[in-house]
Design an enzyme around this catalytic site. Structure first.
Site, PDB file in Angstrom:
ATOM      1  N   GLU A  47      42.993  19.605  78.493  1.00 27.27           N
ATOM      2  CA  GLU A  47      42.697  20.602  78.978  1.00 27.27           C
ATOM      3  C   GLU A  47      43.399  21.999  78.634  1.00 27.27           C
ATOM      4  OE1 GLU A  47      42.541  18.027  80.464  1.00 27.27           O
ATOM      5  OE2 GLU A  47      40.299  17.216  80.988  1.00 27.27           O
TER       6      GLU A  47
ATOM      7  N   ARG B  55      43.682  22.229  85.447  1.00 26.93           N
ATOM      8  CA  ARG B  55      45.076  22.005  84.726  1.00 26.93           C
ATOM      9  C   ARG B  55      45.481  22.987  83.945  1.00 26.93           C
ATOM     10  NH1 ARG B  55      45.438  15.856  82.755  1.00 26.93           N
ATOM     11  NH2 ARG B  55      45.966  15.112  84.849  1.00 26.93           N
TER      12      ARG B  55
ATOM     13  N   LYS C  24      35.685  -2.657  75.562  1.00 30.52           N
ATOM     14  CA  LYS C  24      34.972  -1.828  76.387  1.00 30.52           C
ATOM     15  C   LYS C  24      33.629  -2.488  76.723  1.00 30.52           C
ATOM     16  CE  LYS C  24      34.751   2.838  78.208  1.00 30.52           C
ATOM     17  NZ  LYS C  24      35.219   3.977  78.245  1.00 30.52           N
TER      18      LYS C  24
HETATM   19  C1  LIG Z   1      42.151  15.338  82.962  1.00 34.38           C
HETATM   20  C2  LIG Z   1      41.033  14.320  82.770  1.00 34.38           C
HETATM   21  N1  LIG Z   1      40.242  14.989  81.986  1.00 34.38           N
HETATM   22  C3  LIG Z   1      39.078  14.240  81.840  1.00 34.38           C
HETATM   23  C4  LIG Z   1      38.594  13.170  82.676  1.00 34.38           C
HETATM   24  C5  LIG Z   1      37.425  12.475  82.412  1.00 34.38           C
HETATM   25  N2  LIG Z   1      37.534  11.083  82.036  1.00 34.38           N
HETATM   26  C6  LIG Z   1      37.543   9.923  82.917  1.00 34.38           C
HETATM   27  S1  LIG Z   1      37.719   8.547  82.223  1.00 34.38           S
HETATM   28  C7  LIG Z   1      37.824   9.170  80.684  1.00 34.38           C
HETATM   29  C8  LIG Z   1      38.058   8.331  79.619  1.00 34.38           C
HETATM   30  C9  LIG Z   1      39.231   7.632  79.815  1.00 34.38           C
HETATM   31  O1  LIG Z   1      39.535   6.831  78.296  1.00 34.38           O
HETATM   32  P1  LIG Z   1      40.688   5.875  78.619  1.00 34.38           P
HETATM   33  O2  LIG Z   1      41.770   6.102  79.129  1.00 34.38           O
HETATM   34  O3  LIG Z   1      40.739   5.310  76.971  1.00 34.38           O
HETATM   35  O4  LIG Z   1      39.992   4.686  79.477  1.00 34.38           O
HETATM   36  P2  LIG Z   1      38.788   3.576  79.151  1.00 34.38           P
HETATM   37  O5  LIG Z   1      37.965   4.245  80.014  1.00 34.38           O
HETATM   38  O6  LIG Z   1      38.426   3.739  77.665  1.00 34.38           O
HETATM   39  O7  LIG Z   1      39.232   2.271  79.902  1.00 34.38           O
HETATM   40  C10 LIG Z   1      37.633  10.680  80.730  1.00 34.38           C
HETATM   41  C11 LIG Z   1      37.813  11.568  79.405  1.00 34.38           C
HETATM   42  C12 LIG Z   1      39.571  12.815  83.494  1.00 34.38           C
HETATM   43  N3  LIG Z   1      39.486  11.984  84.267  1.00 34.38           N
HETATM   44  N4  LIG Z   1      40.878  13.378  83.623  1.00 34.38           N
END
Ligand SMILES: Cc1ncc(C[n+]2csc(CCOP(=O)(O)OP(=O)(O)O)c2C)c(N)n1
Length: 635
Positions: A369, A397, A284
């Site tokens: 959630e 959700r 990342k």
């Molecule tokens: C249901 C939900 N909860 C929380 C989020 C907030 N959120 C957006 S990106 C993210 C992290 C995603 O991590 P990952 O899937 O590993 O992708 P990366 O950003 O590390 O590439 C979160 C928690 C979301 N988009 N959807």
């Protein structure tokens, strides 16, 4: 402005198909430069996009978008995909009103297939598209690309469980950077790390993958023999892994920054006739040192100077998030039954300090959630005081869990909904517009909306005394200066009155500020307009409100939410016969796009100036209604 030698010639995926290795390597550099240059000017998702450049290039080189379909989970990491699909020129207005969305959007390009924003949906969407196409006699590759944190969400497993059962030909790309926004949490995360670290297996795996992927033609029998052999050795090292148990072929881990290796794997995997999960390891923030070092700080950024990096912006006013952070620390000190729960949004919801101070009473459950809510219910049963801090949009959700697990048994769980109301920059999927109408019909619920930091404090204190569930909701914005309210009993709203009883604005939360601005504008034009801050949105203090409706010639309700099913409509319905001049301003039935909170308030006529204009405009109608009423009464 950088000179983009190769990138300047790329307008569609076909433009990258014939590039040499040297040109491709230059292109990856230029894309990263482009991302840094543009995101630092507009803000946006930064570290995740820097990490996925080679992976996106490899996908677009090997597959044939838009016939083959990439489904980016969440969609926040789709910037390289947008660059390669003719949208470079839109980055100048990324996430701004009228400009490009920061997520994949169907209206924006034939290369986008879902309107994404919430996590863990990609495999379900992909399976649906695949089955739909298959039923119509088509086959294309449908490729969900899901991050390791998004893989903590239950939906992903529901989808893999179904896919493994159907045995459909699908390629799932797991983009594992071992990070969520904050660190990745959970057993799944450690299990993925285990898959990437057991040396003995890695040596064996590389050999087996080499055999499988580098022999030009593998007969079916030979292939299944290798897979059986691979599986039995893997069983020796790991027993098996969760993906193989679900019926998927597991391939990986693969270096996600080695474009050539990625292309080779994708090309070979295309030949397989079953569901496959390719586990790809990426960094990342790759290519920007500070983001590699502090991926949490660089997940989503506001504008910054690329030379200096992101600096914390210090303002004299507190945000609601900061006010909540102070509040939970204060009450957490006094009451050791308070536990804090977040679903992968510790920093965003302002819980970092509490987590640092009370690690044993702090739970980051991952992007789950639904689980967060039911687990909180369990903690309440055990006698704790659970505080679930979630963004308004993500609580959508958990409506079933709130009703079924919290409200029916009547448990005192406190929900703190950040990013409620109009949300800047992220657009439709992230707007916090539905919480009030989704939740206020639940028997026993108390919903509160603070306008100031001290209101947030007393609402929290009040919530701790309740025997049933409660919600405190506020937007991504600054708290209002406390001086206008003295904190009286919380069961009443506050009337900021000039005692002329002409026009009244009823509202809540941060919109009290806009109402006050409107009132001042009207005052300067000789029109008297009072403001009533509801504070408790549900249950509504019907008697107080009816008294107000009787006293004023015209009432305008400002709603930081969708109008349908909201507070304004409830006020209107209780007012029948009392006052015909009740109007509601808020978000009307369409989904609200991206833009700054102020831009969006203006569109919804919720800024002070528009509210004042609206009241002036409506005053003629009011006069007319009054004449009609008088005539009716006469007869
Ligand atoms: C249901 C939900 N909860 C929380 C989020 C907030 N959120 C957006 S990106 C993210 C992290 C995603 O991590 P990952 O899937 O590993 O992708 P990366 O950003 O590390 O590439 C979160 C928690 C979301 N988009 N959807």
């Amino acid at each position: 402005m950088s000179d983009y030698q190769i990138l300047s010639q790329i307008e569609s995926p076909k433009d990258i198909k014939n590039l040499s290795q040297k040109e491709l390597s230059k292109l990856t550099e230029e894309i990263r430069q482009f991302l840094i240059e543009n995101i630092s000017k507009t803000g946006g998702h930064f570290a995740s996009n820097l990490g996925i450049v080679e992976l996106t290039l490899a996908l677009h080189r090997v597959f044939d978008s838009p016939n083959d379909k990439f489904i980016f989970d969440v969609g926040h990491q789709c910037y390289t995909h947008k660059i390669l699909t003719g949208r470079k020129h839109l980055f100048e207005k990324n996430r701004q009103f009228g400009g490009m969305s920061g997520f994949t959007r169907r209206y924006e390009s034939p290369h986008d297939f879902v309107d994404a924003g919430h996590a863990s949906t990609s495999i379900s969407s992909a399976l649906g598209i695949l089955l739909g196409e298959e039923l119509q006699g088509n086959f294309n590759y449908i490729i969900p690309i899901i991050g390791d944190a998004s893989l903590t969400g239950g939906m992903a497993y529901e989808a893999m469980n179904h896919l493994g059962h159907l045995k459909k030909k699908m390629i799932i790309v797991l983009n594992d950077n071992n990070m969520s926004i904050d660190g990745s949490v959970g057993a799944m995360s450690s299990s993925l790390s285990k898959l990437t670290t057991t040396r003995g297996y890695q040596r064996f795996r590389r050999f087996a993958d080499f055999v499988m992927l580098h022999i030009p033609f593998i007969g079916k029998q030979f292939y299944s023999m290798i897979m059986r052999w691979k599986k039995s050795v893997k069983t020796f090292f790991y027993k098996s892994n969760i993906f193989t148990d679900l019926g998927l072929k597991y391939i990986g881990p693969i270096d996600g920054h080695n474009l050539k290796e990625l292309e080779t794997i994708f090309t070979r995997v295309k030949l397989l006739n079953e569901p496959v999960l390719i586990h790809i390891i990426t960094k990342k923030g790759k290519g920007y040192e500070l983001a590699e070092k502090f991926p949490d700080k660089y997940h989503g950024v506001s504008t910054f100077d690329p030379e200096l990096g992101v600096k914390g912006v210090k303002t004299s006013t507190k945000t609601f998030t900061q006010a909540f952070s102070d509040t939970i620390i204060k009450y957490g000190e006094m009451n050791d039954k308070i536990v804090a729960i977040t679903a992968a949004m510790m920093t965003g919801t302002g819980l970092t300090q509490f987590f640092n101070k009370y690690p044993k009473r702090s739970f980051d459950v991952g992007i789950t959630e639904e689980h967060a809510v039911t687990m909180a219910a369990g903690m309440a049963i055990a006698g704790m005081k659970p505080v679930v801090a979630i963004y308004s949009t993500f609580i959508q959700r958990s409506v079933d869990q709130i009703i079924h697990d919290v409200a029916i048994p009547g448990l005192p769980v406190i929900f703190v909904l950040d990013r409620a109301g109009i949300v800047p920059a992220d657009g439709e999927a992230h707007q916090g517009l539905f919480d009030i109408s989704l939740l206020k019909s639940i028997p026993g619920i108390t919903i509160m909306a603070p306008a100031t930091a001290s209101e947030l404090d007393i609402m929290f204190e009040y919530a701790l005394t309740l025997k049933n569930l409660s919600v405190i909701r506020y937007p991504k914005d600054f708290v209002i200066d406390d001086s206008f309210t003295e904190i009286e009993e919380l069961n009443k709203g506050i009337l900021i009155t000039k005692n002329k009883y002409q026009f009244l604005i009823i509202t809540y939360g941060e919109l009290v500020n806009e109402a006050k601005i409107a009132s001042e504008i009207l005052e300067s034009k000789g029109i008297s307009c009072d403001v009533y801050s509801l504070r408790i949105l549900s249950p509504l203090a019907d008697k107080d409100i009816q008294k107000l409706l009787k006293s004023y010639r015209m009432v305008v309700v400002l709603e930081d939410a969708i109008v349908k099913g909201g507070i304004g409509e409830e006020i209107q319905s209780t007012s029948r016969g009392i006052n015909p001049n009740i109007y509601i301003l808020g978000v009307n039935s369409s989904f609200l796009t991206h833009g700054s909170r102020m831009d969006l308030k203006k569109i919804c006529k919720l800024d002070g100036e528009s509210v004042a204009e609206f009241i002036i405009e409506k005053s003629d109608e009011v006069r007319h209604n009054e004449v009609v009423e008088r005539i009716k009464n006469k007869w």
